[in-house]
Write a protein that holds these residues in place. Sequence first.
Motif, mmCIF file in Angstrom:
data_model
loop_
_atom_site.group_PDB
_atom_site.id
_atom_site.type_symbol
_atom_site.label_atom_id
_atom_site.label_comp_id
_atom_site.label_asym_id
_atom_site.label_seq_id
_atom_site.Cartn_x
_atom_site.Cartn_y
_atom_site.Cartn_z
ATOM 1 N N HIS A 85 0.860 -1.322 -0.060
ATOM 2 C CA HIS A 85 -0.131 -0.032 0.131
ATOM 3 C C HIS A 85 0.829 1.270 -0.004
ATOM 4 O O HIS A 85 0.404 2.367 -0.577
ATOM 5 C CB HIS A 85 -1.082 0.048 1.005
ATOM 6 N N CYS A 86 1.754 1.190 0.674
ATOM 7 C CA CYS A 86 3.014 2.527 0.525
ATOM 8 C C CYS A 86 3.387 2.605 -0.979
ATOM 9 O O CYS A 86 3.630 3.748 -1.274
ATOM 10 C CB CYS A 86 4.200 2.054 1.468
ATOM 11 N N LEU A 87 3.773 1.513 -1.518
ATOM 12 C CA LEU A 87 4.260 1.579 -3.015
ATOM 13 C C LEU A 87 3.098 2.221 -3.940
ATOM 14 O O LEU A 87 3.209 2.895 -4.549
ATOM 15 C CB LEU A 87 4.522 0.114 -3.438
ATOM 16 N N MET A 88 1.823 1.702 -3.560
ATOM 17 C CA MET A 88 0.597 2.120 -4.432
ATOM 18 C C MET A 88 0.301 3.517 -4.190
ATOM 19 O O MET A 88 -0.143 4.539 -5.040
ATOM 20 C CB MET A 88 -0.806 1.126 -3.827
ATOM 21 N N ASN A 89 0.957 3.982 -2.908
ATOM 22 C CA ASN A 89 0.655 5.562 -2.588
ATOM 23 C C ASN A 89 1.701 6.410 -3.124
ATOM 24 O O ASN A 89 1.729 7.672 -2.820
ATOM 25 C CB ASN A 89 0.604 5.463 -1.019
ATOM 26 N N GLY A 90 2.715 5.888 -3.625
ATOM 27 C CA GLY A 90 3.690 6.553 -4.134
ATOM 28 C C GLY A 90 5.047 6.544 -3.475
ATOM 29 O O GLY A 90 5.987 7.618 -3.787
ATOM 30 N N PHE A 91 5.416 5.915 -2.236
ATOM 31 C CA PHE A 91 6.485 5.864 -1.710
ATOM 32 C C PHE A 91 7.458 4.790 -2.150
ATOM 33 O O PHE A 91 6.810 3.489 -2.438
ATOM 34 C CB PHE A 91 6.160 5.575 -0.038
ATOM 35 N N GLU A 92 8.587 4.683 -1.816
ATOM 36 C CA GLU A 92 9.539 3.608 -1.818
ATOM 37 C C GLU A 92 9.279 2.804 -0.527
ATOM 38 O O GLU A 92 8.875 3.313 0.382
ATOM 39 C CB GLU A 92 11.055 4.052 -1.928
ATOM 40 N N ALA A 93 9.519 1.641 -0.604
ATOM 41 C CA ALA A 93 9.196 0.532 0.540
ATOM 42 C C ALA A 93 10.272 -0.521 0.601
ATOM 43 O O ALA A 93 10.567 -0.992 -0.560
ATOM 44 C CB ALA A 93 7.946 0.138 0.454
ATOM 45 N N ALA A 94 10.707 -0.856 1.678
ATOM 46 C CA ALA A 94 11.833 -1.556 1.794
ATOM 47 C C ALA A 94 11.527 -2.612 3.171
ATOM 48 O O ALA A 94 11.127 -1.938 4.234
ATOM 49 C CB ALA A 94 13.286 -1.415 2.172
ATOM 50 N N ILE A 95 11.071 -3.993 3.170
ATOM 51 C CA ILE A 95 10.774 -4.572 4.032
ATOM 52 C C ILE A 95 12.117 -5.282 4.680
ATOM 53 O O ILE A 95 12.988 -5.790 3.923
ATOM 54 C CB ILE A 95 9.910 -5.925 3.895
ATOM 55 N N TYR A 96 12.205 -5.355 6.006
ATOM 56 C CA TYR A 96 13.310 -5.780 6.805
ATOM 57 C C TYR A 96 12.689 -7.123 7.671
ATOM 58 O O TYR A 96 12.101 -7.031 8.687
ATOM 59 C CB TYR A 96 14.150 -5.080 7.649
ATOM 60 N N GLU A 97 13.138 -8.419 7.170
ATOM 61 C CA GLU A 97 12.436 -9.574 8.142
ATOM 62 C C GLU A 97 13.707 -10.392 8.865
ATOM 63 O O GLU A 97 14.694 -10.614 8.201
ATOM 64 C CB GLU A 97 11.957 -10.452 7.204
ATOM 65 N N LYS A 98 13.345 -10.726 9.938
ATOM 66 C CA LYS A 98 14.373 -11.410 10.644
ATOM 67 C C LYS A 98 14.774 -12.780 10.179
ATOM 68 O O LYS A 98 15.815 -13.293 10.299
ATOM 69 C CB LYS A 98 13.985 -11.348 12.331
ATOM 70 N N ASN A 99 13.545 -13.619 9.472
ATOM 71 C CA ASN A 99 13.411 -14.727 9.399
ATOM 72 C C ASN A 99 14.163 -14.789 7.782
ATOM 73 O O ASN A 99 14.232 -13.921 7.094
ATOM 74 C CB ASN A 99 12.310 -15.587 9.503
ATOM 75 N N ALA A 100 14.250 -16.090 7.298
ATOM 76 C CA ALA A 100 14.744 -16.382 6.031
ATOM 77 C C ALA A 100 13.720 -16.137 4.868
ATOM 78 O O ALA A 100 13.797 -16.058 3.749
ATOM 79 C CB ALA A 100 15.279 -17.580 5.808
ATOM 80 N N VAL A 101 12.410 -16.270 5.246
ATOM 81 C CA VAL A 101 11.216 -16.181 4.472
ATOM 82 C C VAL A 101 10.212 -15.030 4.910
ATOM 83 O O VAL A 101 10.374 -14.962 6.096
ATOM 84 C CB VAL A 101 10.716 -17.270 4.367
ATOM 85 N N LEU A 102 9.454 -14.547 4.246
ATOM 86 C CA LEU A 102 8.532 -13.606 4.464
ATOM 87 C C LEU A 102 7.046 -14.309 4.901
ATOM 88 O O LEU A 102 6.947 -15.775 4.528
ATOM 89 C CB LEU A 102 8.098 -12.747 3.310
ATOM 90 N N GLY A 103 6.192 -13.953 5.327
ATOM 91 C CA GLY A 103 5.170 -14.581 5.687
ATOM 92 C C GLY A 103 4.595 -14.579 7.043
ATOM 93 O O GLY A 103 3.432 -14.551 7.602
ATOM 94 N N GLY A 104 5.643 -14.357 8.271
ATOM 95 C CA GLY A 104 5.294 -14.523 9.561
ATOM 96 C C GLY A 104 4.839 -15.699 9.794
ATOM 97 O O GLY A 104 5.085 -17.022 9.333
ATOM 98 N N GLU A 105 3.643 -15.799 10.547
ATOM 99 C CA GLU A 105 3.034 -16.987 11.117
ATOM 100 C C GLU A 105 2.306 -17.432 9.925
ATOM 101 O O GLU A 105 1.959 -18.565 10.019
ATOM 102 C CB GLU A 105 1.952 -16.738 12.257
ATOM 103 N N CYS A 106 1.945 -16.841 8.911
ATOM 104 C CA CYS A 106 1.338 -17.344 7.749
ATOM 105 C C CYS A 106 2.306 -18.027 6.827
ATOM 106 O O CYS A 106 2.880 -17.347 5.886
ATOM 107 C CB CYS A 106 0.488 -16.225 6.936
ATOM 108 N N THR A 107 2.505 -19.421 7.276
ATOM 109 C CA THR A 107 3.713 -19.899 6.471
ATOM 110 C C THR A 107 3.411 -21.518 6.521
ATOM 111 O O THR A 107 2.485 -22.061 7.490
ATOM 112 C CB THR A 107 5.001 -19.696 7.424
ATOM 113 N N GLY A 108 4.117 -22.420 6.021
ATOM 114 C CA GLY A 108 4.196 -23.570 5.976
ATOM 115 C C GLY A 108 5.504 -24.305 5.861
ATOM 116 O O GLY A 108 6.476 -23.591 5.138
ATOM 117 N N TRP A 109 5.724 -25.482 5.770
ATOM 118 C CA TRP A 109 6.845 -26.175 5.640
ATOM 119 C C TRP A 109 6.717 -27.793 5.338
ATOM 120 O O TRP A 109 5.734 -28.375 5.405
ATOM 121 C CB TRP A 109 7.746 -26.071 6.492
ATOM 122 N N ASP A 110 7.708 -28.210 4.817
ATOM 123 C CA ASP A 110 7.913 -29.560 4.041
ATOM 124 C C ASP A 110 8.717 -30.397 5.218
ATOM 125 O O ASP A 110 9.524 -30.075 5.545
ATOM 126 C CB ASP A 110 8.372 -29.737 2.832
#
Length: 492
Positions: free
Chosen positions: A19-44
């Motif tokens: 939504h920041c990008l859609m509003n005309g801003f630059e945006a950078a996400i910094y995530e502590k884990n190796a993948v995005l999604g937080g608790e919305c995740t799954g694994w094999d």
Amino acid sequence: MKKVIIIGGGIAGLSAGIHCLMNGFEAAIYEKNAVLGGECTGWDRQGYHIDNCIHWLTGCNPTDDLYKIWRDIGAIDDSTEFYREPYFYCLEKDGKVLHFWSDIDRARKEFLETAPEDSAEINKLFDAVKGAESVRVPCEKSLAEMNFFEYMKFGMSMAEMGRVIKEYGNDTIADLAGRFKNPLVRDMMKRYLHESYKAITLISSIGFYTSGTAAIPAGGSVGMVRRITERFKELGGEVHTNSPAVKININNGRAQSVSFADGSTAECDFVICAADPAVTFGKLLDKKYMDKSLRKMYGNKDGYKVSSAFNVSFGIIGAEDCGVKSGSAVYPCESYTVGKSKLDYIGIRLYDYDEKLFPKDKRVIQCNIPQDNEDYEYWKNIYNDKERYNAEKQRIAETVRTRITRIFPELENRLVLLDTYSPCTFTKWCGAYKGAYMSFFEQKGYKSLTAKNTVKGLSNVFLASQWLTTNGGLPVAVTQGKFAADSIARHG
């Protein structure tokens, strides 16, 4: 363009970034884990897939306001396939079965046939479920930012819910169960959520199913996060994984930069904290900046409880029939202990709805066992003793396996243990407060609260998290991400 740093790459952070990008801003996400999604995740594991998050996704009807937000961030589109479960959950006991069918007329009929002595209360309940179909998640503006007239207009859009609140607004789930004479119906009411939670929470959840707004998008949690991440990158967003933030550097009431665990620093014009507020306040920022509503929720463990869980996941060997119902089902069983909780029932969920994730010879059974604050303290106390911690997880896994195979003898020697994880896993993965995967549930006598996306005393720091309001989850996370970006647009 002005740059926004987003700390945390879960659904709230991804939504804020898009939504920041859609509003005309630059945006950078910094995530502590190796993948995005937080608790919305799954694994094999061992060739099987474990979906950690989506039991159902609210906002899967094109007529829903929430549907537009999911579509804007790339989670779904008009070609997305959905699996719509036939029932919310069922309870099987003493040879009898009750379902909260997605077809409300079918559910009402089954309940009336099972417990004619409770016909008046049953009809009242399903009338309430019908009224709860009007429940909507605020999508245009946070409740904390609405003026009186906006709040009244939003309330009027859910006018049918007023009658439901009048009837059940002061009831807990235990109170709701106590309205019925039939023991099977009473058990049906109290075997899905904690008895102390408000009855409205259960009634509204059933209403999501009967209205058709609840469904599971193709690809489950990992598929949805992948689509959202692709959308963020296509719009020009930056992604920095394995980058835990350690401090937001403040000067004269403004964030100047963010420091990270590797010693690096990134300058910015705005910061959105999309981490758990328990991490944001006390680690990234001083606790003095915490909103008064957040202080109330975090400061009153009796009035605002959290929902955590211990999870056991099994793979089913072979494609032969196993007798397990698709979806969520609850069964009585021999008592057992998990954490500090003693239970005499077990909830089983069969994952077979998506043949790409769960082919016939790779179906998965998960048992999500509720845990509360006392349970979390138990797990926290043994977590650092890895031998004891792992032995306890193994004990529970074998206990659960025994309970399942007693109910379904067809599964004897056909269950392979894939994984176990405790409330401490959620804390390690996401910094989750008390290991909770959802935000606070207000208890009887306490009000639902919503904190602001702005941070008093800091002109360019904003919040995006399911924890900003009670009864959180994915819909709250995605909308709070949007609200934080909208706040920046107004201030920027």
